[in-house]
Design a protein around this motif. Structure first.
Motif, PDB file in Angstrom:
ATOM      1  N   CYS A   1      35.070  47.632  41.972  1.00  0.00           N
ATOM      2  CA  CYS A   1      36.193  46.919  41.676  1.00  0.00           C
ATOM      3  C   CYS A   1      36.139  46.056  40.204  1.00  0.00           C
ATOM      4  N   THR A   2      34.636  45.702  39.956  1.00  0.00           N
ATOM      5  CA  THR A   2      34.446  44.711  38.717  1.00  0.00           C
ATOM      6  C   THR A   2      33.846  45.578  37.692  1.00  0.00           C
TER       7      THR A   2
ATOM      8  N   VAL B   1      36.251  45.602  34.826  1.00  0.00           N
ATOM      9  CA  VAL B   1      36.466  44.262  34.210  1.00  0.00           C
ATOM     10  C   VAL B   1      35.586  43.875  33.228  1.00  0.00           C
TER      11      VAL B   1
ATOM     12  N   ALA C   1      29.853  42.964  43.309  1.00  0.00           N
ATOM     13  CA  ALA C   1      30.730  42.588  42.420  1.00  0.00           C
ATOM     14  C   ALA C   1      29.927  42.204  41.005  1.00  0.00           C
TER      15      ALA C   1
ATOM     16  N   PHE D   1      30.120  44.215  37.193  1.00  0.00           N
ATOM     17  CA  PHE D   1      30.571  43.587  36.054  1.00  0.00           C
ATOM     18  C   PHE D   1      29.284  43.858  34.999  1.00  0.00           C
TER      19      PHE D   1
END
Length: 244
Positions: free
Chosen positions: A83-84, A87, A135, A139
């Motif tokens: 998910c990260t 980003v 997470a 990133f």
């Protein structure tokens, strides 16, 4: 030509050392290699080369230890990282090179300092701790090529023994680096640079495999952290100097 040859020699030497350490400990490639790769190839190409190389070495290393992977514990880490990763890639693409260098240097230095201190963080336990570590690691991996320290802190706080830490680190390394390569792409290197990188990965894996029965884990860990700290500081200083 001399400059190019020196750069390829530095690239090859860095990858050999980092690959051997990754084979010995299950991680550490990025901590050692990213500062040098970033200074040699630039932030973008240095990070994606680290993602590719660390992922490939993790695949090879996991072949012998996949039965010790804690799938239940790793699923939250991997999902959170997925998910990260976009980003981190998005943030890195929008920063100037000096800011990105300073950011990578800061992340590496801070992460190494936490690991060296053996930080015990109550929040990094259980499923919530796995999600947090995954997470942050996702990133950091896509933005700076260094996604291992959050996993290390999670494993330390969970009390995992070495024989479980290594295969799970390799499993996590495969997942987070596949995600990062999918988002960031593969490095755009010259033919000679690709040849040197691949040969150095193979050589490093062979060296690491040969040294594994002979080298004390504590000594290797100290060497990893010392090299990573020096590299992180050098990248941070370069970024700060280029801002002035």
């Amino acid at each position: 030509m001399a400059g190019a040859g020196a750069a390829e020699l530095l690239l090859g030497g860095t990858v050999v050392v980092a690959a051997s350490v990754q084979w010995l400990t299950g991680m550490g490639f990025a901590l050692i290699a990213v500062p040098v790769l970033v200074l040699t190839l630039g932030p973008a190409q240095g990070v994606v080369l680290a993602n590719c190389a660390a992922g490939v070495i993790s695949i090879a290393g996991l072949a012998a230890g996949w039965r010790r992977v804690r799938i239940g514990a790793m699923v939250p880490l991997v999902i959170a990282a997925a998910c990260t990763v976009p980003v981190g890639s998005w943030a890195a693409a929008r920063l100037s090179e000096p800011v990105l260098l300073a950011g990578i240097g800061t992340l590496v230095t801070f992460a190494v300092a936490l690991v060296m201190a053996g930080a015990r963080i109550p929040a990094l336990t259980g499923t919530k701790g796995a999600v947090t570590a995954g997470a942050v690691g996702g990133f950091m991996n896509s933005a700076a090529g260094v996604g291992g320290p959050p996993y290390s802190l999670y494993a330390v706080n969970a009390g995992w023994p070495v024989h479980e830490f290594v295969p799970n680190a390799q499993f996590y390394g495969i997942a987070v680096n596949v995600f990062s390569v999918a988002v960031n792409g593969v490095p755009r290197l010259s033919g000679p640079a690709w040849t040197v990188s691949v040969a150095a990965m193979v050589a490093g894996a062979l060296v690491g495999r040969a040294l594994a029965p002979r080298v004390r884990e504590r000594a290797v860990r100290r060497l990893i952290l010392a090299l990573a700290l020096a590299g992180g500081c050098s990248v941070l200083v370069k970024g700060l100097l280029e801002m002035t």
